[in-house]
Write a protein that holds these residues in place. Structure first.
Motif, PDB file in Angstrom:
ATOM      1  N   TRP A   1      45.854  39.815  27.677  1.00 31.95           N
ATOM      2  CA  TRP A   1      44.881  41.043  27.579  1.00 31.95           C
ATOM      3  C   TRP A   1      45.336  42.151  28.932  1.00 31.95           C
ATOM      4  O   TRP A   1      45.344  43.449  28.448  1.00 31.95           O
ATOM      5  CB  TRP A   1      43.555  40.650  28.053  1.00 31.95           C
ATOM      6  CG  TRP A   1      42.421  41.772  27.915  1.00 31.95           C
ATOM      7  CD1 TRP A   1      41.892  42.163  28.983  1.00 31.95           C
ATOM      8  CD2 TRP A   1      42.040  42.428  26.715  1.00 31.95           C
ATOM      9  NE1 TRP A   1      41.043  43.178  28.525  1.00 31.95           N
ATOM     10  CE2 TRP A   1      41.320  43.209  27.078  1.00 31.95           C
ATOM     11  CE3 TRP A   1      42.526  42.490  25.344  1.00 31.95           C
ATOM     12  CZ2 TRP A   1      40.728  44.147  26.334  1.00 31.95           C
ATOM     13  CZ3 TRP A   1      41.998  43.105  24.552  1.00 31.95           C
ATOM     14  CH2 TRP A   1      40.872  44.074  25.000  1.00 31.95           C
ATOM     15  N   ASP A   2      45.702  41.795  29.905  1.00 33.30           N
ATOM     16  CA  ASP A   2      46.133  42.695  30.880  1.00 33.30           C
ATOM     17  C   ASP A   2      47.483  43.185  31.022  1.00 33.30           C
ATOM     18  O   ASP A   2      47.865  44.142  32.004  1.00 33.30           O
ATOM     19  CB  ASP A   2      45.762  42.108  32.320  1.00 33.30           C
ATOM     20  CG  ASP A   2      44.036  41.973  32.775  1.00 33.30           C
ATOM     21  OD1 ASP A   2      43.449  42.975  32.266  1.00 33.30           O
ATOM     22  OD2 ASP A   2      43.736  40.840  33.188  1.00 33.30           O
ATOM     23  N   LEU A   3      48.425  43.000  30.071  1.00 38.97           N
ATOM     24  CA  LEU A   3      49.801  43.227  30.180  1.00 38.97           C
ATOM     25  C   LEU A   3      50.191  43.869  29.048  1.00 38.97           C
ATOM     26  O   LEU A   3      49.563  43.841  27.915  1.00 38.97           O
ATOM     27  CB  LEU A   3      50.620  42.099  30.176  1.00 38.97           C
ATOM     28  CG  LEU A   3      50.187  41.034  31.761  1.00 38.97           C
ATOM     29  CD1 LEU A   3      51.023  39.630  31.617  1.00 38.97           C
ATOM     30  CD2 LEU A   3      50.855  41.816  32.682  1.00 38.97           C
TER      31      LEU A   3
ATOM     32  N   ILE B   1      53.221  43.139  38.679  1.00 43.10           N
ATOM     33  CA  ILE B   1      52.968  44.409  38.103  1.00 43.10           C
ATOM     34  C   ILE B   1      51.785  44.702  37.795  1.00 43.10           C
ATOM     35  O   ILE B   1      51.435  46.056  38.314  1.00 43.10           O
ATOM     36  CB  ILE B   1      53.789  44.388  36.359  1.00 43.10           C
ATOM     37  CG1 ILE B   1      55.307  44.209  36.718  1.00 43.10           C
ATOM     38  CG2 ILE B   1      53.592  45.810  35.874  1.00 43.10           C
ATOM     39  CD1 ILE B   1      56.028  43.965  35.332  1.00 43.10           C
ATOM     40  N   ARG B   2      51.034  43.810  37.561  1.00 45.98           N
ATOM     41  CA  ARG B   2      49.505  44.168  37.415  1.00 45.98           C
ATOM     42  C   ARG B   2      48.861  44.478  38.686  1.00 45.98           C
ATOM     43  O   ARG B   2      47.948  45.571  38.864  1.00 45.98           O
ATOM     44  CB  ARG B   2      48.875  43.090  36.640  1.00 45.98           C
ATOM     45  CG  ARG B   2      47.348  42.876  36.346  1.00 45.98           C
ATOM     46  CD  ARG B   2      46.747  41.677  36.108  1.00 45.98           C
ATOM     47  NE  ARG B   2      47.007  40.920  37.339  1.00 45.98           N
ATOM     48  CZ  ARG B   2      46.762  39.438  37.228  1.00 45.98           C
ATOM     49  NH1 ARG B   2      46.707  38.912  36.041  1.00 45.98           N
ATOM     50  NH2 ARG B   2      46.910  38.682  38.312  1.00 45.98           N
ATOM     51  N   ASP B   3      49.258  43.551  39.699  1.00 40.25           N
ATOM     52  CA  ASP B   3      48.404  43.789  41.076  1.00 40.25           C
ATOM     53  C   ASP B   3      48.942  45.273  41.720  1.00 40.25           C
ATOM     54  O   ASP B   3      48.175  45.748  42.585  1.00 40.25           O
ATOM     55  CB  ASP B   3      48.725  42.625  41.922  1.00 40.25           C
ATOM     56  CG  ASP B   3      47.922  41.287  41.267  1.00 40.25           C
ATOM     57  OD1 ASP B   3      47.117  41.409  40.605  1.00 40.25           O
ATOM     58  OD2 ASP B   3      48.355  40.153  41.780  1.00 40.25           O
ATOM     59  N   SER B   4      50.119  45.588  41.432  1.00 38.73           N
ATOM     60  CA  SER B   4      50.615  46.766  42.045  1.00 38.73           C
ATOM     61  C   SER B   4      49.987  47.953  41.786  1.00 38.73           C
ATOM     62  O   SER B   4      50.020  49.094  42.376  1.00 38.73           O
ATOM     63  CB  SER B   4      52.060  46.914  41.796  1.00 38.73           C
ATOM     64  OG  SER B   4      52.193  47.058  40.460  1.00 38.73           O
ATOM     65  N   LYS B   5      49.298  47.867  40.630  1.00 37.07           N
ATOM     66  CA  LYS B   5      48.189  49.020  40.302  1.00 37.07           C
ATOM     67  C   LYS B   5      47.032  48.884  40.474  1.00 37.07           C
ATOM     68  O   LYS B   5      46.155  49.849  40.049  1.00 37.07           O
ATOM     69  CB  LYS B   5      48.544  49.107  38.598  1.00 37.07           C
ATOM     70  CG  LYS B   5      49.861  49.516  37.913  1.00 37.07           C
ATOM     71  CD  LYS B   5      49.935  49.446  36.538  1.00 37.07           C
ATOM     72  CE  LYS B   5      51.428  49.723  36.203  1.00 37.07           C
ATOM     73  NZ  LYS B   5      51.904  49.232  34.858  1.00 37.07           N
ATOM     74  N   ILE B   6      46.586  47.676  41.588  1.00 34.28           N
ATOM     75  CA  ILE B   6      45.097  47.904  41.804  1.00 34.28           C
ATOM     76  C   ILE B   6      45.392  47.709  43.317  1.00 34.28           C
ATOM     77  O   ILE B   6      44.708  46.535  43.892  1.00 34.28           O
ATOM     78  CB  ILE B   6      44.388  46.692  41.075  1.00 34.28           C
ATOM     79  CG1 ILE B   6      45.392  45.536  40.799  1.00 34.28           C
ATOM     80  CG2 ILE B   6      44.081  47.206  39.904  1.00 34.28           C
ATOM     81  CD1 ILE B   6      44.321  44.204  40.520  1.00 34.28           C
ATOM     82  N   ILE B   7      45.896  48.410  43.952  1.00 28.01           N
ATOM     83  CA  ILE B   7      46.196  48.565  45.540  1.00 28.01           C
ATOM     84  C   ILE B   7      44.710  48.202  46.068  1.00 28.01           C
ATOM     85  O   ILE B   7      44.584  47.723  47.218  1.00 28.01           O
ATOM     86  CB  ILE B   7      46.843  49.367  45.970  1.00 28.01           C
ATOM     87  CG1 ILE B   7      48.523  49.673  45.358  1.00 28.01           C
ATOM     88  CG2 ILE B   7      47.019  49.679  47.528  1.00 28.01           C
ATOM     89  CD1 ILE B   7      49.032  48.398  45.849  1.00 28.01           C
ATOM     90  N   GLY B   8      43.659  48.891  45.768  1.00 31.41           N
ATOM     91  CA  GLY B   8      42.374  49.032  46.423  1.00 31.41           C
ATOM     92  C   GLY B   8      41.997  47.592  46.305  1.00 31.41           C
ATOM     93  O   GLY B   8      41.332  46.912  47.630  1.00 31.41           O
TER      94      GLY B   8
END
Lengths: 304, 288
Positions: free
Chosen positions: A86-88, B42-49
């Motif tokens: 879902w998140d990718l 990749i996912r986490d780098s977009k949610i730095i907060g």
């Protein structure tokens, strides 16, 4: 060659609950979702699973795909079902699936390009799945399903919630992939358009049992041995002439509708073409959905 | 005799690893893990907060625990013979192992307990040609745990230096061995705690109990009564996870301890795999 062979598979769900009559007694409640189901499907076939909600279609599909185990019986299937993360973005899920299914790099690239071309999805593979529309997600799901060239593809209502154009493009794709890969496809759908266009063979399931397995057109012919004659009754004199026809009929929104048994069609056609302008007359098959609804309501089918 | 048994176990483990490497499975699983972790990055780098707030919460928790230990040691010189630096080192070990577990397994397993079975999302994992236990565990990595781990590692090194205990290279080598076994054992304990979800559909309590037991990993075994100690070394062997490695660092090598740690890890590994397979047969999925 049979790609799917299920022999006498059954699925019972059981749960423990307090007996309403004896508060300290626990009883086991059992529900038979599927009972003694047999099925054999050959390579390259597209088979439609039909049945009302709760009939057991999805349970059978999940037993065939190995997601759930049958309580008894045996199911041998070569194939799998897929899903994206879902998140990718879909492309990242694809690269994960490449490793999971051990697809060689060159073959993966070639296959991905083909799928992206056929499904026109070059613009969407790099966007996160959760930001895509339902139709776009469905395209990605299909691509993910087919990356490893499965022998069997299970599609559980593949066009549900899609607009007419997207649904049609998905149907075209399914036909195409069946032709190119000789991929055996089993699909469930409540949209008769899907079934009519894709499946020569259908299996009808009701109350967890197979009630019909065979040619779709033969089924419709058997259960809809009639044609529908529609006459546009724009003028008063036409309505008066229509009232004089001695057969069961009705008028809806200014259109006269007659359901006529095929045996009596030629006689009736002669009469109405003599009375009405030919431009105002249409003769058509009954709506498939009405026929299927009639079958669902019926107790048992006598065609096997 | 001890050496012989130990050698035999390592020999078998080595054969298992070689067999995995030979048919390419090890490589395949490592590649999958690499992609999953890359995707998580990749996912986490977009949610730095989110990453920053998580780091702050974790560091605050460490600070509060240090304050608590400082208060305790104002009233006593040692806990079961361990000085404040040794106890804090034990705590950093517990924190480090749970953080490492969180990097690759904790959230995936938590999902298993709460969601995957109930919603039928487990279908995805059941149909892949990969060990489903591995895939579920790896499904939601939390790689930003590594940031907290970095600070915790610095604190642990500081504590070892300040503890005043003589540390030999042999002790460090055995400590690393114990640590690796402990990380694997902790993973299997967590897996076993979520397996009942196959039967009970939605499960919070059992995995929550294991989380509570995790808190006991931060104290020296000597402070617990005998019955508790037996439970924490056998039934829910959380003390094997942290106490054994920490003890090993400050003492001469104890092969029996290592043998016990390896055996109990193997037992938990076998039990986890076996129960998972039985659980899968009970999986009823969810309606479409």
């Amino acid at each position: 060659m049979n790609l799917i062979s299920a022999k006498n598979i059954s699925k019972k769900y059981s749960k423990l609950a307090l007996d309403p009559d004896h508060i300290f007694r626990i009883q086991r409640i059992e529900k038979e979702a599927v009972a003694g189901f047999d099925l054999e499907i050959e390579e390259g076939e597209i088979v439609g699973f039909l049945g009302p909600n709760g009939a057991g279609k999805t349970t059978i599909l999940k037993m065939l795909s190995g997601i759930i185990y049958p309580t008894s019986g045996e199911a041998i299937v070569m194939g799998q079902k897929n899903q994206l993360w879902w998140d990718l973005p879909a492309i990242d899920s694809f690269s994960l699936l490449k490793e999971i299914y051990e697809i060689p790099e060159a073959k993966y690239k070639k296959k991905l390009k083909t799928l992206m071309d056929v499904l026109s999805m070059h613009d969407i593979v790099n966007r996160r799945l959760r930001n895509l529309s339902l139709g776009e997600r469905m395209k990605c799901e299909l691509a993910a399903c087919l990356l490893h060239e499965p022998k069997v593809l299970f599609l559980d209502e593949p066009t549900i919630g899609l607009d007419i154009i997207t649904a049609q493009s998905i149907r075209n794709f399914i036909k195409e992939i069946n032709k190119i890969q000789r991929c055996t496809i089993i699909l469930t759908s409540h949209y008769m358009g899907d079934i009519e266009e894709l499946c020569r063979r259908v299996v009808i399931i009701n109350h967890g049992m197979k009630v019909y397995d065979g040619d779709f057109k033969a089924l419709i012919k058997k259960y809809a041995p009639e044609k529908i004659v529609k006459i546009n009754l724009g003028e008063k004199k036409d309505r008066e002439k229509f009232a004089k026809i001695k057969i069961d009929k009705k008028i809806e929104d200014g259109v006269g509708i007659i359901k006529v048994p095929i045996k009596k069609l030629s006689g009736l056609a002669k009469e109405i073409f003599g009375k009405f302008n030919a431009e105002h007359i249409t003769i058509q098959d009954p709506d498939t959905e009405d026929v299927i609804a009639k079958i669902y309501k019926g107790k048992e089918l006598d065609i096997k | 005799m001890d050496w012989y048994i130990l050698f035999n176990i390592f020999d078998r483990l080595q054969s298992g690893v070689k067999a995995l490497s030979r048919d390419g499975k090890m490589k395949k699983y490592l590649k999958i893990a690499k992609i999953v972790l890359k995707n998580a990055y990749i996912r986490d780098s977009k949610i730095i907060g989110n990453v920053t707030s998580n780091l702050l919460v974790s560091l605050t928790e460490v600070a509060i625990t240090l304050t608590m230990f400082s208060t305790i040691f104002k009233n006593t010189d040692s806990l079961a013979g361990w000085n404040i630096y040794q106890v804090v080192f034990l705590y950093t070990l517990m924190k480090g192992i749970t953080l490492i577990n969180g990097v690759y397994a904790r959230r995936g397993l938590a999902d298993m307990a709460k969601k995957l079975i109930r919603t039928g999302e487990y279908d995805f994992y059941a149909t892949k040609p990969v060990n489903s236990m591995f895939l579920v565990s790896m499904s939601k990595p939390k790689i930003y745990n590594l940031l907290t781990l970095f600070f915790v590692a610095i604190l642990s090194v500081y504590c070892v230096v300040k503890s005043g205990m003589p540390i030999s290279l042999v002790s460090i080598f055995f400590f690393v061995l114990f640590l690796l076994v402990g990380i694997i054992l902790f993973y299997f304990i967590n897996v076993v705690s979520v397996i009942p979800a196959f039967w009970f559909i939605r499960l919070f309590s059992l995995s929550d109990v294991v989380n509570r037991f995790t808190q006991l990993m931060r104290y020296p075994a000597g402070i617990y009564p005998m019955a508790t100690k037996i439970v924490l070394f056998t039934i829910i062997p959380v003390l094997v996870v942290t106490y054994f490695p920490a003890w090993q660092l400050f003492n001469a090598p104890n092969y029996l301890y290592l043998l016990y740690a390896v055996i109990i890890t193997l037992i938990f590994g076998i039990v986890a795999n076996y129960l998972w397979k039985i659980g899968e047969k009970h999986y009823g999925s969810a309606s479409s």
